[in-house]
Design an enzyme around this catalytic site. Structure first.
Site: not given
Ligand code: TGC
Ligand code: FAD
Length: 392
Positions: A137, A245, A347, A371
């Site tokens: 979460g 991470g 198709g 992700e």
């Molecule tokens: P930022 O200031 O860049 O970073 C904060 C701290 O984190 C470190 N860091 C990382 N460490 C390990 N791996 C990475 N990929 C890392 N990226 C950043 C960074 O060095 C820093 O460390 P420290 O020691 O200086 O504190 O953070 P920011 O707030 O500016 O955000 C950067 C951004 C936008 C790239 C990041 O927040 C991001 O990746 N946003 C996307 C969110 C996301 O991916 N959510 C996924 C939710 S889980 C999910 O979707 C599961 S789906 C699973 C499934 O069903 O398969």
């Molecule tokens: P938003 O962040 O609101 O983004 C909306 C749009 O704005 C996107 O096109 C995005 O690219 C764009 N955008 C946002 N910020 C910027 C920027 N700075 N510059 C340019 N464009 C930007 N999360 C978990 O924690 N655990 C899970 O297990 C998990 N499972 C998931 C399973 C499914 C089926 C789905 C659909 C999502 C899941 N997620 C999970 C959540 C997922 O990680 C988020 O949906 C994703 O990170 C995007 O967040 P959001 O949907 O709030 O979109």
């Protein structure tokens, strides 16, 4: 779904870069997929059913936490093994791969990397075997791409903390025994913790009406004054780098997995185009269809090479988060494009459950978003190469 005839495309003979063990692992997963998953996956997706009964089988196959050391129930395997496993699973269905990557990379990995010895001993073997199912979460209703803006929080209450807030879009949550949850403490520092089903005030409502990942269950996590014992808090990490991470590990598996979906679409399209006749000839004999197929195999081959190299870097502990982002974004883009083209080659049949194409296409719309969205991964690359942060 029609009989599963899948044979993976290997245009550049990349199998020669795999060890016998990698190939054995891949074949074992493929055999299981063809026997236990392929015959029913279309039905489960159409009915929006999560095949929970497969979770212990996935554990037995070693799909959960393959890179975690065996002393905690993991497979002790390398990252290429992990990659080929995720590829085999997702070439069948992204939702099934979601189950594996959440359990292995987002639940087991943080417990292994950030947890206490007691937490590891208590939870990892049960998660690895599939006796327990976990979820992760991070995302909240108002905090998706910007997880640092989360409002879920904990307050100190002696030997426990009080957790309040809500998480949204959580894979596996309605069926989970435990949840790895990220919340801010009173100093605004992000902490990770294990929340167990049955804790008072903790609920996991399902999200209904998805057109994507229909064989995977998605829900919320709701915390209403949940008492979480301090012994459930991860002692070895603080801040956003904790959840990020874990995401690096999961994104790596998704990069392999999404390309697997592309490989399945290509394999199906090639076979169909050779069998389907129009104007007295197989449609594969028309230049327009050959262009589609040629471009597909080119992109797949480029993607396979990128993944193999990334796997080597992961094994050497040299892969950067930005390199992982590039691979995740590339595989999703390639897979979505190939799924669309493959759908056209099939198709009208391409929109039916006779073939996996439409299901892949709909699934990939989630994979390209979770992700880290396509845009976010592009900006991660942009930041890495220019040194300029364009997120904020
Ligand atoms: P930022 O200031 O860049 O970073 C904060 C701290 O984190 C470190 N860091 C990382 N460490 C390990 N791996 C990475 N990929 C890392 N990226 C950043 C960074 O060095 C820093 O460390 P420290 O020691 O200086 O504190 O953070 P920011 O707030 O500016 O955000 C950067 C951004 C936008 C790239 C990041 O927040 C991001 O990746 N946003 C996307 C969110 C996301 O991916 N959510 C996924 C939710 S889980 C999910 O979707 C599961 S789906 C699973 C499934 O069903 O398969
Ligand atoms: P938003 O962040 O609101 O983004 C909306 C749009 O704005 C996107 O096109 C995005 O690219 C764009 N955008 C946002 N910020 C910027 C920027 N700075 N510059 C340019 N464009 C930007 N999360 C978990 O924690 N655990 C899970 O297990 C998990 N499972 C998931 C399973 C499914 C089926 C789905 C659909 C999502 C899941 N997620 C999970 C959540 C997922 O990680 C988020 O949906 C994703 O990170 C995007 O967040 P959001 O949907 O709030 O979109």
């Amino acid at each position: 779904m029609a009989q599963d005839l899948y044979q993976h495309p290997d245009y550049y003979l990349l199998d020669e870069l795999l060890s016998d063990e990698h190939k054995l692992i891949r074949d074992t997963v493929r055999t299981w997929i063809k026997k236990e998953v392929s015959p029913n996956i279309e039905k489960w997706a159409q009915e929006n059913t999560f095949p929970k009964h497969l979770v212990p089988q996935m554990g037995e196959l070693g799909l959960f936490g393959p890179t975690i050391p065996p002393e905690y129930g993991g497979g002790g395997l390398d990252y290429i093994s992990y990659g080929v496993m995720m590829q085999e699973v997702e070439r069948c269905d992204s939702g099934m791969r979601s189950t594996a990557s959440v359990q292995g990379s987002l639940v087991m990995y943080p417990i292994y990397a950030y947890g206490s010895e007691e937490q590891k001993r208590k939870f990892l073997p049960k998660l690895s075997s599939g006796e327990y199912l976990g979820c992760f979460g991070l995302t909240e209703p108002d905090s998706g791409s910007d997880p640092g803006s989360m409002i879920t929080n904990i307050k100190d209450a002696g030997d426990h903390v009080i957790l309040n807030g809500a998480k949204m879009w959580i894979s596996n949550s309605p069926y989970s025994d435990i949840a790895v949850v990220w919340a801010k403490d009173e100093q605004d520092i992000i902490r990770g913790m294990i929340v167990e089903r049955g804790m008072e005030g903790f609920s996991t409502p399902e999200i209904h009406g998805k057109w994507s990942l229909r064989a995977s269950c998605t829900g919320e996590l709701v915390f209403d004054n949940v008492k979480v014992p301090k012994e459930n808090i991860f002692p070895h990490v603080q801040g956003l780098k904790g959840p990020l991470g874990c995401l690096s590990k999961a994104r790596y598996g998704i990069a392999w997995g999404a390309l697997g979906a592309a490989m399945d679409c290509y394999d199906s399209a090639l076979r169909y185009s050779l069998e389907r006749k129009q104007f007295g000839k197989p449609i594969a004999s028309f230049q327009l269809q050959q262009k589609k197929l040629s471009e597909m195999i080119t992109e797949i081959t480029k993607g396979q090479l990128l993944l193999w190299r990334l796997g080597v870097l992961m094994n050497e502990n040299r892969a950067t988060p930005a390199q992982i982002s590039m691979a995740k974004r590339n595989s999703c883009e390639v897979a979505l494009n190939i799924a669309r083209e493959a759908r056209q080659i099939h198709g009208g049949m391409g929109i039916t459950g006779e073939y996996s194409i439409m299901r892949h296409q709909m699934n990939l719309e989630s994979v390209v978003t979770y992700e880290g969205t396509h845009d976010i991964h592009l900006l991660i690359t942009g930041f890495d190469i220019t040194g300029i942060n364009a997120f904020k």
